[in-house]
Design an enzyme around this catalytic site. Structure first.
Site, short mmCIF file in Angstrom:
data_model
loop_
_atom_site.label_atom_id
_atom_site.label_comp_id
_atom_site.label_asym_id
_atom_site.label_seq_id
_atom_site.Cartn_x
_atom_site.Cartn_y
_atom_site.Cartn_z
N ARG A 59 0.91 -1.23 0.11
CA ARG A 59 -0.16 0.00 0.06
C ARG A 59 0.86 1.45 0.00
O ARG A 59 0.36 2.18 -0.33
CB ARG A 59 -1.01 -0.03 1.20
CG ARG A 59 -2.11 -1.07 0.89
CD ARG A 59 -2.80 -1.53 2.07
NE ARG A 59 -2.22 -2.48 2.82
CZ ARG A 59 -2.51 -3.10 3.97
NH1 ARG A 59 -3.33 -2.50 4.58
NH2 ARG A 59 -1.66 -4.18 4.25
N GLU A 96 5.05 -10.89 14.98
CA GLU A 96 4.70 -11.63 16.32
C GLU A 96 5.35 -13.13 16.36
O GLU A 96 5.81 -13.16 17.48
CB GLU A 96 3.08 -11.60 16.13
CG GLU A 96 2.34 -11.76 17.47
CD GLU A 96 0.90 -12.06 17.28
OE1 GLU A 96 0.39 -11.52 16.36
OE2 GLU A 96 0.37 -12.06 18.35
P1 AMP Z 1 4.27 -2.87 12.13
O1 AMP Z 1 5.57 -3.31 11.17
O2 AMP Z 1 3.91 -3.36 13.17
O3 AMP Z 1 4.32 -1.10 12.20
O4 AMP Z 1 3.20 -3.01 10.99
C1 AMP Z 1 3.06 -2.21 9.83
C2 AMP Z 1 2.77 -2.92 8.60
O5 AMP Z 1 1.56 -3.84 8.74
C3 AMP Z 1 2.07 -2.08 7.47
O6 AMP Z 1 2.61 -2.27 6.38
C4 AMP Z 1 0.44 -2.12 7.59
O7 AMP Z 1 -0.05 -2.19 6.20
C5 AMP Z 1 0.38 -3.53 8.20
N1 AMP Z 1 -0.67 -3.50 9.37
C6 AMP Z 1 -0.37 -3.74 10.52
N2 AMP Z 1 -1.41 -3.60 11.47
C7 AMP Z 1 -2.53 -3.36 10.65
C8 AMP Z 1 -3.82 -3.30 10.61
N3 AMP Z 1 -4.34 -3.15 12.05
N4 AMP Z 1 -4.64 -2.82 9.78
C9 AMP Z 1 -3.99 -2.81 8.35
N5 AMP Z 1 -2.81 -3.05 8.15
C10 AMP Z 1 -2.02 -3.48 9.06
#
Ligand code: AMP
Length: 176
Positions: A59, A96
């Protein structure tokens, strides 16, 4: 940014129980909403001499391409492992359960270029942190990071700020 918030669809328990998936496709398909989001994300970095936007798959590509056009700069794709055709550098980040890797072309960023990281959402900040490391390892400077959505409870924006990165999001949602 109320109208942008309203255009984001929330899908409970996707892709697994307990996750509130924030779906931006409903924002992207709304001409005014999409334009407003891109304008707001780009505006903050207009005076910062950005050399290129680095968009995170997938995205971050849609948003990053449009932001690069507004900022009149280049675009660099940061992709999941094994997708880029030329020589790459990779960076691990924690999931995770286990680890994943994102990659960038080794010659995508030149020394001292000012790079703006773009993605749709920041949660734990693991993905964005890996992007920061890739850019810095290439000799580039991270001028900032911009997202549509921040999930502050997961601490991603704090993680970026601890790394000395100016991050910005249009809306914040509670929870995961
Ligand atoms: P993080 O690395 O934990 O910051 O996760 C960010 C990535 O995971 C981004 O590319 C988001 O598109 C996706 N992502 C994580 N959590 C969500 C959520 N609740 N809804 C949509 N996309 C998410």
């Amino acid at each position: 940014m109320k109208s942008i918030e309203k255009l984001i669809r929330t899908i409970p328990d996707y892709p697994k129980p307990g996750i509130m998936f924030r779906d931006i496709t409903t924002l992207l398909s709304d001409a005014k909403g999409f334009k407003k989001a891109i304008k707001a994300m780009a505006e903050r970095f207009e005076d910062q001499k950005i050399s290129a936007v680095a968009g995170i798959e997938a995205r971050g590509f849609i948003l990053g391409g449009a932001i690069a056009d507004r900022l009149e700069c280049g675009f660099i794709p940061i992709r999941k492992k094994g997708k880029l055709p030329w020589k790459t550098i990779g960076q691990e980040y924690a999931l995770e359960y286990g680890v994943d890797v994102i990659e960038m072309h080794e010659d995508a960023v030149a020394k001292d270029q000012r790079i703006l990281i773009v993605d749709d959402l920041i949660a734990t900040g693991g993905t964005a942190e890996a992007a920061v490391k890739l850019i810095r390892r290439s000799g580039g400077k991270v001028a900032g990071a911009t997202f549509i959505i921040d999930l502050p409870e997961l601490g991603g924006a704090k993680k970026l700020s601890d790394l000395g990165v100016d991050s910005h999001a249009l809306v914040a949602f509670e929870g995961h």
